[in-house]
Enzyme design. Structure first.
Site, short mmCIF file in Angstrom:
data_model
loop_
_atom_site.label_atom_id
_atom_site.label_comp_id
_atom_site.label_asym_id
_atom_site.label_seq_id
_atom_site.Cartn_x
_atom_site.Cartn_y
_atom_site.Cartn_z
N GLY A 472 0.81 -1.22 0.00
CA GLY A 472 0.00 0.00 0.00
C GLY A 472 0.84 1.26 0.00
O GLY A 472 0.30 2.36 0.01
N ALA A 515 12.09 2.13 -0.49
CA ALA A 515 12.40 3.05 -1.59
C ALA A 515 13.91 3.20 -1.72
O ALA A 515 14.46 3.14 -2.83
CB ALA A 515 11.74 4.40 -1.36
N ASN A 612 7.30 10.58 -5.30
CA ASN A 612 5.96 10.70 -5.86
C ASN A 612 5.13 11.49 -4.84
O ASN A 612 4.87 11.01 -3.74
CB ASN A 612 5.37 9.30 -6.10
N GLN A 619 1.61 8.26 2.55
CA GLN A 619 2.42 7.61 3.58
C GLN A 619 2.44 8.46 4.86
O GLN A 619 2.25 7.96 5.96
CB GLN A 619 3.86 7.41 3.09
N LYS A 682 15.33 9.44 1.49
CA LYS A 682 15.32 8.79 2.81
C LYS A 682 13.95 8.12 2.94
O LYS A 682 13.05 8.36 2.15
CB LYS A 682 15.49 9.83 3.91
N GLY A 685 8.15 5.90 5.42
CA GLY A 685 7.06 5.04 5.86
C GLY A 685 6.68 5.19 7.32
O GLY A 685 5.55 4.91 7.71
N GLU A 686 7.63 5.58 8.13
CA GLU A 686 7.36 5.54 9.57
C GLU A 686 7.40 6.89 10.26
O GLU A 686 6.77 7.07 11.30
CB GLU A 686 8.36 4.58 10.22
MO1 MOS Z 1 7.75 -1.66 9.83
S1 MOS Z 1 7.38 -1.60 11.78
O1 MOS Z 1 9.24 -1.17 9.58
O2 MOS Z 1 6.81 -2.53 8.83
#
Ligand code: MOS
Length: 719
Positions: A472, A515, A612, A619, A682, A685-686
């Site tokens: 996703g 990425a 993107n 994200q 970099k 995602g988190e």
């Molecule tokens: Mo994660 S907690 O790096 O999917």
């Protein structure tokens, strides 16, 4: 057709397949002759199984077999327990519980442990029979109370070593201004929409697995170990994953149990865990208790920074919630120490959950900074600017790039922070108390080795492949964009293949590094492909997309293919590489009811190059929404009398809904980082979740004058 530019906000290439149902998830692979497996869970937290009575269950029509430690063939245990969780190539696999192999013996380590499996012709028959399996136990007193067992806490795992610089305790004792507080975060669960599931089929000593995993190649390795077969005999696919957030990074017991069952019944088996079981056997964010002690001068300079505490773990997993990890690099204090220890309990295995460590750790650290600012009567943003780290505070490395000050400045300006009144309880809207709070966000920029293949066909289309995952995040879209831009061909001509161990190996999709890792491999393979075609063209540059096809035609080639194994450049190690950002929140609090509403948030992130705009924004927004859940709603309740999680459904485990999420504004601070990797990106995602809980808690303090140090901030805590 246009040549896409990196950064352009392109739609997801997999979007249509997902909304039309054409995308097939692991459990939707209904193979011929498929049978169904349902797992039986332990109902006590500690002890041994005395007996398993299956006569009633076996009478259910359609039941094929019931397996447990009493009759199942033994699996190989993991080769070397411990420490392997994030090794780049994971030579020993990715066992979630490296010190306990399913069905090895009668030991119960935690309530919910998978102790038997029923295989039947239909899901209904298997479910009914599983309910008729009667298990008796010899119980032992269970270790379930983290606070009572705090003296047993141990350093654990290679990822979160204790650190120390200077003499923090002495500096704290003599500091003119001191904050010394304890913060708590609860058990939380990931709750991906797609439950963990596998469809598994054996053919002799070869096995094929459709698995909802974010770590294909490690699953392959784990199964090869467990069943003592060559790695090449294991084929795993994971083309679509319906959310993971870290919970699908390890091979959980059901994968081994499902594969074992399929081998025994010699039929393809589907094992699809019910939501209730996901609360016990597929990871969670463990509860933490953290002490943060800050010593400062009257003008706001940190002289001592201490962050220590405990989190839940267990004896069969290696997991340690590394909540002090951000503390060692965020602020410039001359004296620091940090340690996060684990109390091993008879509670199921915790695991990585979006920004593991950073999420709970930054709630504590950034709340404490706010407490210090309040004590100093100083603007909280000013306090952070005073203590800004210009180089990595522990090892002195320069940052690969760091645009945190620009994030602060742009978010503060967009938010209107300058209009904030310093005093708590000083802002109102009608009868509602208004509060404004902020926090810093950070997450490391990692990269792992990744391989990729690229093929140019004679019709001018390009297929790029790497065995990574699309959960996703937009991976498939961004990789196609990267290849298209590098080759200078229209994105429509590029197809990205992923989600299969038959493709070149990619790392687990986690740690915000897909990425950077796979993207770098895709970039390098696209360059190599271009170079090869230029060579065919006698070294002459290719100036238009159609020219590629002409060169292939001229050489009577149906296609040209190249492959690269991309590795991080050792030079990258000279730098401390992290993404940075900040979160500004405005809440209202009803003074009579204690109800907190998030009115708006402005966030700014600097994470290298944006690949993107559209998927990047998604994200960040996803992370922020999970942060809102962490701040105000989410907690898995634990009943010590039974050693069990109790609110094990979506009626009682609250997550944010649309009405909880109002005005979220995300600012991209783009960076040109030449050090992190060839594509300059970099991870994103988190970092979106990091700091959200602290920003909201700090806003609640500003609104009410009440400091809530244990999450979530529910109304009972404000009355
Ligand atoms: Mo994660 S907690 O790096 O999917």
């Amino acid at each position: 057709m246009s040549i896409p530019m990196i950064g352009e906000g392109r739609d997801r290439v997999d979007g249509r397949a997902k909304v039309t149902g054409e995308a097939r998830y692991a459990a939707e692979h209904n193979l011929d002759g498929l049978v169904h497996a349902v797992v039986v869970s332990a109902s006590i937290p500690s002890g041994t199984i005395r007996a398993i009575e299956t006569s009633a269950a076996k009478k259910v029509p359609g039941v094929i077999t019931i397996l447990s430690h009493l009759n199942a063939p033994k699996l190989n245990p993991p080769p070397s327990p411990g420490g392997q969780q994030q090794q780049q190539r994971q030579p020993s696999g990715n066992y979630s519980e490296p010190r306990a192999t399913p069905f090895a013996d009668a030991t119960i380590h935690y309530l919910g442990q998978q102790i038997a499996v029923v295989v039947a012709d239909t899901l209904e028959h298997a479910t009914h029979a599983a309910e008729l399996v009667r298990v008796t136990y010899d119980g032992r007193p269970a270790r379930v109370d983290m606070n009572a067992l705090r003296n047993d806490a141990k350093d654990k795992g290679a990822q979160a070593p204790p650190f120390k610089k200077g003499d923090p305790d002495a500096a704290f004792a003599t500091a003119p201004v001191r904050i010394d507080q304890t913060y708590r975060t609860p058990y939380e669960h990931h709750h991906p929409m797609e439950a963990h599931s596998i469809v598994v089929k054996w053919d002799g000593d070869r096995v094929m697995l459709h698995d909802s995993t974010q770590n294909l190649f490690a699953v392959r390795q784990t199964l090869a170990n467990a069943f003592n077969i060559p790695r090449d005999n294991v084929h795993v696919t994971s083309p679509f994953v319906g959310g993971a957030f870290g919970s699908k990074g390890s091979t959980w017991p059901h994968v081994l149990i499902g594969a074992l069952a399929a081998r025994e019944v010699k039929r393809p088996v589907k094992l699809w865990l019910p939501r209730k079981q996901l609360f016990f056997t597929n990871g969670h964010r463990p509860e933490t208790e953290q002490r943060v002690a800050l010593g400062a001068t009257r003008d706001g300079r940190l002289v001592a920074l201490i962050h220590e505490g405990i989190s839940q773990g267990n004896a069969i997993s290696e997991y340690n919630e590394r909540f002090t990890r951000p503390t060692r690099m965020l602020y410039d204090a001359p004296n620091m120490r940090g340690a996060n220890r684990v109390v091993e309990l008879n509670v199921s295995s915790p695991t990585y959950m979006r920004a593991p460590g950073e999420s709970p750790g930054m709630f504590a650290l950034e709340s404490a900074l706010d407490e210090l600012a309040a004590e100093l009567k100083m603007d909280p943003l000013q306090l952070r600017l005073i203590n800004h780290a210009d180089v990595d505070p522990i090892d002195g490395k320069p940052f690969s790039s760091k645009s945190l000050k620009e994030c602060y400045q742009r978010a503060a300006e967009r938010f209107g922070w300058a209009k904030r009144k310093l005093e708590p309880r000083s802002m109102r809207a009608g009868r509602l108390l208004i509060g404004q709070g902020m926090a810093t966000a950070t997450y490391p920029a990692h990269r792992s080795p990744a391989s990729a293949r690229a093929r140019m066909n004679a019709d001018g289309t390009v297929i790029v492949s790497s065995g990574t995952h699309e959960m996703g995040m937009g991976t498939a879209t961004v990789m196609a964009q990267l290849a298209a831009e590098t080759l200078n061909v229209p994105a429509e001509r590029v197809r990205f293949e992923y989600g299969d161990t038959n493709l070149p190996q990619a790392p687990l999709s986690a740690g915000s590094m897909t990425a950077a890792s796979v993207g770098s491999a895709v970039y390098e393979v696209a360059r190599a492909l271009q170079q090869k075609i230029v060579e065919l063209n006698d070294g002459r540059e290719i100036t238009s997309a159609d020219q590629f096809a002409s060169v292939l035609h001229a050489h009577y080639l149906p296609h040209v293919e190249v492959r690269v194994d991309a590795k991080p450049n050792p030079e990258e190690d000279k730098y401390a590489s992290h993404a940075f950002g900040c979160q500004f929140a405005e809440v209202s609090v009803d003074p009579d009811l204690g109800v907190v509403r998030l009115r708006r948030m402005v966030s700014a992130f600097a994470a290298g190059r944006v690949l993107n705009q559209k998927t990047a924004r998604s994200q960040y927004l996803g992370g922020i929404v999970q942060g809102i859940g962490m701040a105000l709603l989410e907690q898995t309740r634990f009943d010590r009398r039974f050693g069990s999680f109790t609110n094990i459904n979506f009626g009682e485990y609250l997550v944010p809904v649309n009405a909880d999420v109002r005005n979220l504004d995300v600012i991209f601070v783009e960076e040109d980082d030449r050090h992190v990797n060839p594509i300059g990106a970099k991870g994103i995602g988190e970092i979106g979740i990091v700091g959200v809980a602290a920003a909201i808690a700090n806003a609640v303090y500003h609104a009410t004058g009440k400091r809530i140090r244990d999450l979530p901030i529910t109304l009972d805590k404000l009355l």
